[in-house]
Design a protein around this motif. Structure first.
Motif, PDB file in Angstrom:
ATOM      1  N   PRO A 182       0.773  -1.246   0.000  1.00  0.00           N
ATOM      2  CA  PRO A 182       0.000   0.000   0.000  1.00  0.00           C
ATOM      3  C   PRO A 182       0.806   1.299   0.000  1.00  0.00           C
ATOM      4  O   PRO A 182       0.572   2.154  -0.843  1.00  0.00           O
ATOM      5  N   LEU A 183       1.755   1.473   0.904  1.00  0.00           N
ATOM      6  CA  LEU A 183       2.410   2.779   0.998  1.00  0.00           C
ATOM      7  C   LEU A 183       3.222   3.101  -0.241  1.00  0.00           C
ATOM      8  O   LEU A 183       3.329   4.260  -0.645  1.00  0.00           O
ATOM      9  N   SER A 184       3.811   2.086  -0.888  1.00  0.00           N
ATOM     10  CA  SER A 184       4.659   2.350  -2.050  1.00  0.00           C
ATOM     11  C   SER A 184       3.875   2.982  -3.189  1.00  0.00           C
ATOM     12  O   SER A 184       4.434   3.670  -4.044  1.00  0.00           O
ATOM     13  N   ARG A 185       2.556   2.748  -3.230  1.00  0.00           N
ATOM     14  CA  ARG A 185       1.742   3.260  -4.331  1.00  0.00           C
ATOM     15  C   ARG A 185       1.430   4.734  -4.179  1.00  0.00           C
ATOM     16  O   ARG A 185       0.930   5.362  -5.106  1.00  0.00           O
ATOM     17  N   ALA A 186       1.698   5.310  -3.003  1.00  0.00           N
ATOM     18  CA  ALA A 186       1.288   6.687  -2.747  1.00  0.00           C
ATOM     19  C   ALA A 186       2.138   7.704  -3.486  1.00  0.00           C
ATOM     20  O   ALA A 186       1.626   8.667  -4.041  1.00  0.00           O
ATOM     21  N   LEU A 224       7.562 -12.160  -9.762  1.00  0.00           N
ATOM     22  CA  LEU A 224       7.818 -10.750  -9.478  1.00  0.00           C
ATOM     23  C   LEU A 224       9.317 -10.538  -9.395  1.00  0.00           C
ATOM     24  O   LEU A 224      10.041 -11.380  -8.869  1.00  0.00           O
ATOM     25  N   ASP A 225       9.770  -9.402  -9.896  1.00  0.00           N
ATOM     26  CA  ASP A 225      11.194  -9.073  -9.794  1.00  0.00           C
ATOM     27  C   ASP A 225      11.522  -8.458  -8.444  1.00  0.00           C
ATOM     28  O   ASP A 225      12.594  -8.706  -7.891  1.00  0.00           O
ATOM     29  N   LEU A 226      10.620  -7.648  -7.919  1.00  0.00           N
ATOM     30  CA  LEU A 226      10.853  -6.995  -6.634  1.00  0.00           C
ATOM     31  C   LEU A 226       9.525  -6.593  -6.022  1.00  0.00           C
ATOM     32  O   LEU A 226       8.498  -6.514  -6.701  1.00  0.00           O
ATOM     33  N   ILE A 227       9.555  -6.359  -4.725  1.00  0.00           N
ATOM     34  CA  ILE A 227       8.411  -5.840  -3.979  1.00  0.00           C
ATOM     35  C   ILE A 227       8.849  -4.531  -3.345  1.00  0.00           C
ATOM     36  O   ILE A 227       9.967  -4.413  -2.827  1.00  0.00           O
ATOM     37  N   VAL A 228       7.948  -3.540  -3.348  1.00  0.00           N
ATOM     38  CA  VAL A 228       8.215  -2.267  -2.689  1.00  0.00           C
ATOM     39  C   VAL A 228       7.150  -2.056  -1.621  1.00  0.00           C
ATOM     40  O   VAL A 228       5.949  -2.161  -1.899  1.00  0.00           O
ATOM     41  N   GLY A 229       7.587  -1.788  -0.401  1.00  0.00           N
ATOM     42  CA  GLY A 229       6.644  -1.562   0.687  1.00  0.00           C
ATOM     43  C   GLY A 229       7.345  -1.625   2.021  1.00  0.00           C
ATOM     44  O   GLY A 229       8.571  -1.531   2.106  1.00  0.00           O
ATOM     45  N   ALA A 230       6.560  -1.781   3.071  1.00  0.00           N
ATOM     46  CA  ALA A 230       7.106  -1.822   4.420  1.00  0.00           C
ATOM     47  C   ALA A 230       7.935  -3.095   4.613  1.00  0.00           C
ATOM     48  O   ALA A 230       7.452  -4.199   4.347  1.00  0.00           O
ATOM     49  N   LEU A 231       9.168  -2.928   5.065  1.00  0.00           N
ATOM     50  CA  LEU A 231      10.037  -4.077   5.276  1.00  0.00           C
ATOM     51  C   LEU A 231       9.618  -4.840   6.520  1.00  0.00           C
ATOM     52  O   LEU A 231       8.997  -4.298   7.431  1.00  0.00           O
ATOM     53  N   ARG A 232      10.010  -6.104   6.562  1.00  0.00           N
ATOM     54  CA  ARG A 232       9.622  -6.994   7.663  1.00  0.00           C
ATOM     55  C   ARG A 232      10.738  -7.110   8.684  1.00  0.00           C
ATOM     56  O   ARG A 232      11.922  -7.150   8.330  1.00  0.00           O
ATOM     57  N   ASP A 233      10.349  -7.175   9.944  1.00  0.00           N
ATOM     58  CA  ASP A 233      11.288  -7.379  11.038  1.00  0.00           C
ATOM     59  C   ASP A 233      10.693  -8.441  11.962  1.00  0.00           C
ATOM     60  O   ASP A 233       9.697  -8.180  12.642  1.00  0.00           O
ATOM     61  N   PRO A 234      11.243  -9.652  11.957  1.00  0.00           N
ATOM     62  CA  PRO A 234      12.458 -10.070  11.256  1.00  0.00           C
ATOM     63  C   PRO A 234      12.200 -10.255   9.761  1.00  0.00           C
ATOM     64  O   PRO A 234      11.040 -10.331   9.337  1.00  0.00           O
ATOM     65  N   ASP A 248       9.064   6.124   7.149  1.00  0.00           N
ATOM     66  CA  ASP A 248       7.762   6.780   7.099  1.00  0.00           C
ATOM     67  C   ASP A 248       7.190   6.848   8.507  1.00  0.00           C
ATOM     68  O   ASP A 248       7.139   5.829   9.206  1.00  0.00           O
ATOM     69  N   ARG A 249       6.778   8.035   8.910  1.00  0.00           N
ATOM     70  CA  ARG A 249       6.139   8.195  10.216  1.00  0.00           C
ATOM     71  C   ARG A 249       4.646   8.392   9.996  1.00  0.00           C
ATOM     72  O   ARG A 249       4.230   9.377   9.394  1.00  0.00           O
ATOM     73  N   SER A 319     -17.941   8.756   9.569  1.00  0.00           N
ATOM     74  CA  SER A 319     -18.015   8.246  10.940  1.00  0.00           C
ATOM     75  C   SER A 319     -16.977   8.939  11.815  1.00  0.00           C
ATOM     76  O   SER A 319     -16.224   9.794  11.351  1.00  0.00           O
ATOM     77  N   ASP A 320     -16.958   8.565  13.093  1.00  0.00           N
ATOM     78  CA  ASP A 320     -15.955   9.084  14.025  1.00  0.00           C
ATOM     79  C   ASP A 320     -14.811   8.101  14.237  1.00  0.00           C
ATOM     80  O   ASP A 320     -14.062   8.207  15.219  1.00  0.00           O
ATOM     81  N   PHE A 321     -14.676   7.125  13.339  1.00  0.00           N
ATOM     82  CA  PHE A 321     -13.536   6.217  13.425  1.00  0.00           C
ATOM     83  C   PHE A 321     -12.230   6.998  13.308  1.00  0.00           C
ATOM     84  O   PHE A 321     -12.172   8.068  12.701  1.00  0.00           O
ATOM     85  N   LEU A 322     -11.179   6.417  13.860  1.00  0.00           N
ATOM     86  CA  LEU A 322      -9.818   6.902  13.658  1.00  0.00           C
ATOM     87  C   LEU A 322      -9.006   5.789  12.997  1.00  0.00           C
ATOM     88  O   LEU A 322      -9.344   4.610  13.102  1.00  0.00           O
ATOM     89  N   THR A 323      -7.946   6.175  12.352  1.00  0.00           N
ATOM     90  CA  THR A 323      -7.015   5.193  11.796  1.00  0.00           C
ATOM     91  C   THR A 323      -5.614   5.765  11.843  1.00  0.00           C
ATOM     92  O   THR A 323      -5.430   6.964  12.116  1.00  0.00           O
ATOM     93  N   VAL A 324      -4.637   4.920  11.585  1.00  0.00           N
ATOM     94  CA  VAL A 324      -3.245   5.370  11.500  1.00  0.00           C
ATOM     95  C   VAL A 324      -2.728   5.004  10.116  1.00  0.00           C
ATOM     96  O   VAL A 324      -2.789   3.851   9.697  1.00  0.00           O
ATOM     97  N   LEU A 325      -2.278   6.026   9.384  1.00  0.00           N
ATOM     98  CA  LEU A 325      -1.804   5.860   8.018  1.00  0.00           C
ATOM     99  C   LEU A 325      -0.675   6.844   7.760  1.00  0.00           C
ATOM    100  O   LEU A 325      -0.519   7.835   8.487  1.00  0.00           O
ATOM    101  N   SER A 326       0.075   6.593   6.717  1.00  0.00           N
ATOM    102  CA  SER A 326       1.015   7.602   6.251  1.00  0.00           C
ATOM    103  C   SER A 326       0.227   8.744   5.626  1.00  0.00           C
ATOM    104  O   SER A 326      -0.707   8.503   4.849  1.00  0.00           O
ATOM    105  N   PRO A 327       0.568  10.005   5.926  1.00  0.00           N
ATOM    106  CA  PRO A 327      -0.115  11.129   5.262  1.00  0.00           C
ATOM    107  C   PRO A 327      -0.038  11.045   3.744  1.00  0.00           C
ATOM    108  O   PRO A 327      -0.936  11.527   3.049  1.00  0.00           O
ATOM    109  N   ASP A 328       1.027  10.448   3.215  1.00  0.00           N
ATOM    110  CA  ASP A 328       1.146  10.314   1.762  1.00  0.00           C
ATOM    111  C   ASP A 328       0.017   9.477   1.177  1.00  0.00           C
ATOM    112  O   ASP A 328      -0.380   9.666   0.018  1.00  0.00           O
TER     113      ASP A 328
END
Length: 402
Positions: A182-186, A224-234, A248-249, A319-328
């Motif tokens: 998701p974030l890589s598409r922004a 797929l040749d590559l993936i772009v997005g949030a890296l995994r830990d581990p 990204d914050r 609605s009055d829901f909240l979420t956490v996302l990158s502003p991008d």
């Protein structure tokens, strides 16, 4: 074109490059010299380039051969057995992609008896059962799935070799397949794709959207040749390499006119509202959970788990829901004031956005050029110190530090 290649002839090409003569190659791969010569002429005709200069002192590989030979070696390593033929490789991959002999026949144009015979011969060559009856259908054994992956990786190597030869001939062809989380598409991925296309308009770019679990197996299979997005830990395993691109914050997002808008809410205020969060197991869910645990608060109510930014946006607006996302990810919605930035996530809660590739992946020239554009877009597309997060250039320096 690749379906008409002969694996024994490809093995001979690699042997000639390695050993320097048809005589030595014939002995190494157990094919007669006339057969190698005939196969070499046929392959050169198919490729439209000479692979060797015939000199008194031996066979001198051309630049095309030097590009193709390592790809052949890697493909043959994946295939394993010298007894396997290209027809058998094609049959197994068609059955895996079609799911039935009837569908595989439609995909390849080969008759079902021909496919049955090719797969039976392949099972004998590998000394393992690959396909088994399951009710009215068919299924693959564990060994069968292992060989499907191996053959897919072999196919990817040979296609890369073919693309490199076409590039050598002055034709910008080939395909780059990208998995986009998701974030890589922004912002960053579109910037990289636009810049790359301006430089290489003849190269096809295929972007597959999905979550990590939907993309990681196609990456491992070579689809797929590559993936772009949030890296995994581990990291997801020793067969996948991760390269950080930027930090990204995320921010807490709600609707315009939300009760917490413009009031500098506390963590307790945030916890009093229902949330929409990404599914458990994702990096963003882990950050959301840590945000409240570090504040010593119980987790808020989460009536909806969702990874679709489009769906989250529509739910937030009404609605009055909240979420956490990158502003991008909701930049347009924030600029049009459909949504509101309620608060920044606490300092230190950042995601590392980057690129995942198969371990040992050797990109073609155009694939390497795209990766470079991705790195440049990461440095240019993220403002230094935005919301207290390190700039992309800082991330790259951290990644290179011992």
């Amino acid at each position: 074109m690749m379906d008409n290649w002969n694996l024994r002839h490809l093995r001979a090409v690699a042997a000639i490059v390695r050993l320097g003569s048809i005589c030595s190659a014939a002995e190494a791969v157990s094919i007669s010299q006339p057969a190698i010569t005939q196969g070499l002429f046929k392959l050169e005709a198919q490729l439209g380039v000479a692979l060797f200069s015939r000199l008194p002192e031996g066979m001198q590989p051309t630049e095309a051969a030097m590009l193709l030979a390592p790809r052949i070696e890697r493909a043959l390593h994946h295939i394993g057995s010298p007894r396997v033929t290209m027809a058998q490789v094609r049959a197994l991959l068609a059955l895996a992609e079609g799911g039935s002999y009837a569908r595989a026949s439609a995909l390849t144009g080969l008759s079902q008896p021909t496919l049955h015979r090719a797969l039976a011969d392949l099972a004998v060559a590998l000394c393992h059962t690959l396909v088994e009856r399951r009710g009215k259908g068919i299924g693959f054994t564990a060994y069968g799935w292992r060989m499907i992956r191996a053959f897919r990786l072999a196919r990817a190597e040979l296609l890369s070799g073919l693309a490199e030869i076409e590039t050598l001939k002055g034709r910008e062809v080939g395909k780059i397949t990208i998995g986009a989380m998701p974030l890589s598409r922004a912002r960053v991925l579109p910037m990289a794709v636009a810049a790359f296309h301006a430089l290489y308009p003849g190269v096809r770019i295929v972007i597959t959207e999905g979550a990590f679990l939907e993309l990681i197996e196609p990456l491992r299979d070579g689809d797929l040749d590559l993936i772009v997005g949030a890296l995994r830990d581990p990291p997801p395993g020793n067969d996948v390499e991760q390269e950080p691109l930027f930090f990204d914050r995320p921010a807490i997002i709600g609707r315009r006119g939300h009760p917490l808008a413009d009031c500098d809410p506390t963590m307790a205020d945030l916890a009093s509202f229902p949330w929409i969060v990404s599914p458990q197991g994702t990096p963003l869910y882990g950050q959301w959970r840590a945000m409240f645990e570090q504040a010593g608060l119980a987790l808020p109510t989460v009536p909806i788990e969702c990874g679709s930014v489009v769906a989250i946006r529509q739910l937030l607006i009404t609605s009055d829901f909240l979420t956490v996302l990158s502003p991008d990810q909701v930049a347009i919605e924030l600029s049009t004031q459909w949504l509101h930035r309620i608060a920044n996530a606490p300092a230190g809660l950042t995601r590392t956005i980057g690129m995942m590739t198969r371990s040992g992946w050797q990109p073609t020239l155009v694939q390497a050029a795209f990766v470079e554009q991705l790195r440049l877009a990461s440095r240019q597309g993220v403002l230094p110190g935005r919301d207290g997060a390190p700039a992309a250039a800082d991330v790259l320096q951290m990644a290179e530090a011992p």
